[in-house]
Design a protein around this motif. Structure first.
Motif, short mmCIF file in Angstrom:
data_model
loop_
_atom_site.label_atom_id
_atom_site.label_comp_id
_atom_site.label_asym_id
_atom_site.label_seq_id
_atom_site.Cartn_x
_atom_site.Cartn_y
_atom_site.Cartn_z
N LEU A 1 0.84 -1.21 0.00
CA LEU A 1 0.00 0.00 0.00
C LEU A 1 0.87 1.25 0.00
CD1 LEU A 1 -2.68 -0.91 2.74
CD2 LEU A 1 -2.70 -1.45 0.30
N GLY B 1 3.34 6.82 2.58
CA GLY B 1 3.60 8.25 2.78
C GLY B 1 3.65 8.61 4.25
N GLU C 1 8.49 10.45 5.44
CA GLU C 1 8.30 10.00 4.06
C GLU C 1 7.57 11.11 3.30
OE1 GLU C 1 9.06 8.86 1.42
OE2 GLU C 1 8.86 6.70 1.68
N TYR D 1 2.10 11.23 0.25
CA TYR D 1 1.66 10.62 -1.01
C TYR D 1 0.28 11.06 -1.46
CZ TYR D 1 4.76 7.45 -3.50
OH TYR D 1 5.71 6.95 -4.34
N LYS E 1 -0.68 -0.49 -4.48
CA LYS E 1 0.16 -0.02 -5.60
C LYS E 1 -0.18 -0.76 -6.90
CE LYS E 1 3.75 1.65 -2.57
NZ LYS E 1 5.00 1.49 -1.86
N ARG F 1 5.41 7.74 -8.72
CA ARG F 1 6.31 7.17 -7.71
C ARG F 1 7.75 7.60 -7.89
NH1 ARG F 1 5.71 0.81 -6.98
NH2 ARG F 1 7.00 1.30 -5.20
N ARG F 2 8.18 7.78 -9.14
CA ARG F 2 9.61 7.97 -9.31
C ARG F 2 10.05 9.20 -10.08
NH1 ARG F 2 9.57 5.85 -5.56
NH2 ARG F 2 10.30 3.79 -4.92
N ASN G 1 11.94 7.92 0.45
CA ASN G 1 12.06 9.15 -0.34
C ASN G 1 12.75 10.29 0.39
OD1 ASN G 1 10.79 8.34 -2.92
ND2 ASN G 1 9.12 7.84 -1.54
O1 LIG Z 1 4.48 3.99 -0.02
C1 LIG Z 1 5.41 4.74 0.30
O2 LIG Z 1 5.33 5.59 1.20
C2 LIG Z 1 6.74 4.63 -0.42
C3 LIG Z 1 7.75 3.85 0.35
O3 LIG Z 1 7.28 2.59 0.75
O4 LIG Z 1 6.51 4.00 -1.65
P1 LIG Z 1 7.33 4.27 -2.98
O5 LIG Z 1 8.31 3.15 -3.12
O6 LIG Z 1 6.31 4.25 -4.04
O7 LIG Z 1 7.99 5.62 -2.92
#
Ligand SMILES: O=C(O)[C@@H](CO)OP(=O)(O)O
Length: 343
Positions: free
Chosen positions: A108, A111, A201, A204, A212, A228-229, A273
Motif C-alpha cells: 500500500l 507516505g 516519508e 503521497y 500499488k 512514484r519515481r 524518499n
Molecule cells: O508507499 C510509500 O510511502 C513509499 C515507500 O514505501 O513508496 P514508494 O516506493 O512508491 O515511494
C-alpha cells in the motif's frame, strides 16, 4: 548488467576504495535483491566514474538557527563551526531506511500514514543494528513516524557501546522540563534521539492507503511510475520528490550538518524518499540519476564526513567487516576500544 558482472564491477571498485553493497540500490524498494536497471549501475560499472572516484563535495557553512538539539547534546553554534574545525573534524554518518512496515507488506502507498513495522521489519532493524554495532553514534535523527523510530531503537539494542537512546521532547516547555535528566553521569550514557516531521516519508496525497498494484491497473503502469519515481511530478495532492527534498535537505543542512561539523557521529533513520533526497544532496546526483536510486528496507549506509566533504562508504555487511574500520583511523580506534572494553 548481469549479477556476475555487477559483482566483478564491485570487486574492481572495492579495490579502488569504493565500497558498494548491492543491498543499497535495488529495483524493488522493499526487499528484493535485484539490481537497478539504470543510473547507478551504469555509474558504478565504470572506472573513474563519479562513484569510483569517491563523490565528495564541500558542505555549506552551518546555519546559526540550529535549535532542535537539546540537552544532553549541546547545539553547535556558528562559532564552533569555523573553517579550521571544519578541516579537523571527522564524523560518521549512518543512513538507514526503516525496516519493512505493515503497509510495505500489503503493498500500500504509505507516505505520512504512521504504520508500524512487521515482524520481518523488526528483524531487519535488529540485523541493521548488528551491522553498525561497532560504529560510533553520538546523536540520532528520525522522522516523526513510528516505523523510523522503531528501526532506530531496535538497531541501537545491538550496539556494543550500550548507550541508551533517549527521545528528546521539545514540543513544549513543559515536555522539555518534565523529561530532564539530572545526573551528568547518566547523560553521558545516553544518545539523544531527535524526531522531526521534516524527515518524514514524502506525503503521497490521495494515493495513501491505495494498493500499488491496483492503482497501476487502474491508472496505468506509466502514470503510477511517474507518480512514484519522477523527480518533480507530484501524486494527486501529494509531494513530489523535489518537494520532499526541499524540506528534508533543508533540515539536513540546518540541523544535521552542524553536528557532523562539530565531530558528532550521526545516525538518521528515515524513509525511502526522504533519504533518497538526502542522498541526492550528499552524492550530488542529478534529478535524472535520483530516479533510479532505490533503497532497501533496513540496510544501513555509511558516509564519512571529513575535511568538509562527504564520502560514501557503502553498507557495512557485518560488524567485523575489516574494510569499514580501515576507512578511517578513528573508526579503527573506536572499534579497538570496544574490543578492549567488552572482551
Ligand atoms: O508507499 C510509500 O510511502 C513509499 C515507500 O514505501 O513508496 P514508494 O516506493 O512508491 O515511494
Amino acid at each position: 548488467m548481469a549479477a556476475t558482472s555487477f559483482h566483478q564491477a564491485i570487486g574492481t571498485l572495492q579495490s579502488h576504495g569504493c565500497f558498494i553493497n548491492s543491498g543499497c540500490y535495488q529495483e524493488n524498494g522493499n526487499s528484493s535483491p535485484q539490481l537497478i536497471s539504470k543510473g547507478f549501475r551504469v555509474d558504478i560499472g565504470r572506472r573513474g566514474s563519479s562513484c569510483s572516484r569517491e563523490r565528495s563535495f564541500v558542505v555549506s557553512q552551518a546555519s546559526t538557527s540550529q535549535a532542535s538539539v537539546m540537552n544532553p547534546v549541546s547545539s553547535p553554534s556558528k562559532k564552533t563551526t569555523t573553517d579550521s574545525q571544519k578541516k579537523s573534524s571527522e564524523a560518521a554518518l549512518i543512513l538507514i531506511r526503516h525496516g519493512e512496515s505493515l503497509w510495505n507488506e500489503k503493498n500500500l502507498f504509505t507516505g505520512c500514514v504512521d504504520v508500524p513495522l512487521t515482524k520481518k521489519g523488526v528483524e531487519e532493524a535488529i540485523e541493521a543494528g548488528k551491522r553498525i554495532s561497532n560504529i560510533p553514534v553520538d546523536i540520532i535523527y528520525t522522522s516523526a513516524l513510528i516505523r523510523a523510530q522503531m528501526t532506530a531503537m531496535l538497531a541501537m539494542t545491538q550496539h556494543r557501546r550500550k548507550k541508551v537512546p533517549i527521545v528528546m521532547h521539545n514540543e513544549s516547555e513543559q515536555a522539555k522540563s518534565w523529561s530532564q535528566i539530572f545526573s551528568k553521569e547518566t547523560k553521558t550514557q545516553c544518545i539523544p534521539v531527535i524526531t522531526d516531521w521534516q524527515l518524514n516519508e514524502r506525503m503521497y496525497g490521495e494515493l495513501q492507503g491505495l494498493n500499488k498494484q491496483e492503482t497501476a491497473d487502474r491508472y496505468g503502469k506509466e502514470q503510477v511510475h511517474e507518480w512514484r519515481r519522477s523527480y518533480d511530478i507530484p501524486p494527486p495532492n501529494g509531494e513530489s520528490l523535489a518537494m520532499c527534498a526541499e524540506r528534508a535537505v533543508a533540515y539536513f543542512k540546518e540541523h544535521i550538518e552542524p553536528q557532523l561539523l562539530s565531530g558528532k557521529n550521526v545516525m538518521i533513520a528515515a524513509h525511502g524518499n526522504s533519504l533518497r533526497s538526502i542522498i541526492m544532496y550528499l552524492d550530488k546526483l542529478t534529478s535524472q540519476e535520483v530516479i533510479s536510486l532505490e533503497l532497501s528496507t533496513g540496510i544501513p549506509m555509511l558516509y564519512i564526513f571529513k575535511e568538509g566533504k562527504f564520502m560514501r562508504r557503502g553498507s557495512p555487511v557485518a560488524p567485523t567487516e575489516a574494510g569499514v574500520y580501515a576507512y578511517t583511523k578513528r573508526l579503527a580506534q573506536y572499534r579497538q576500544k570496544l574490543d578492549d572494553m567488552f572482551q
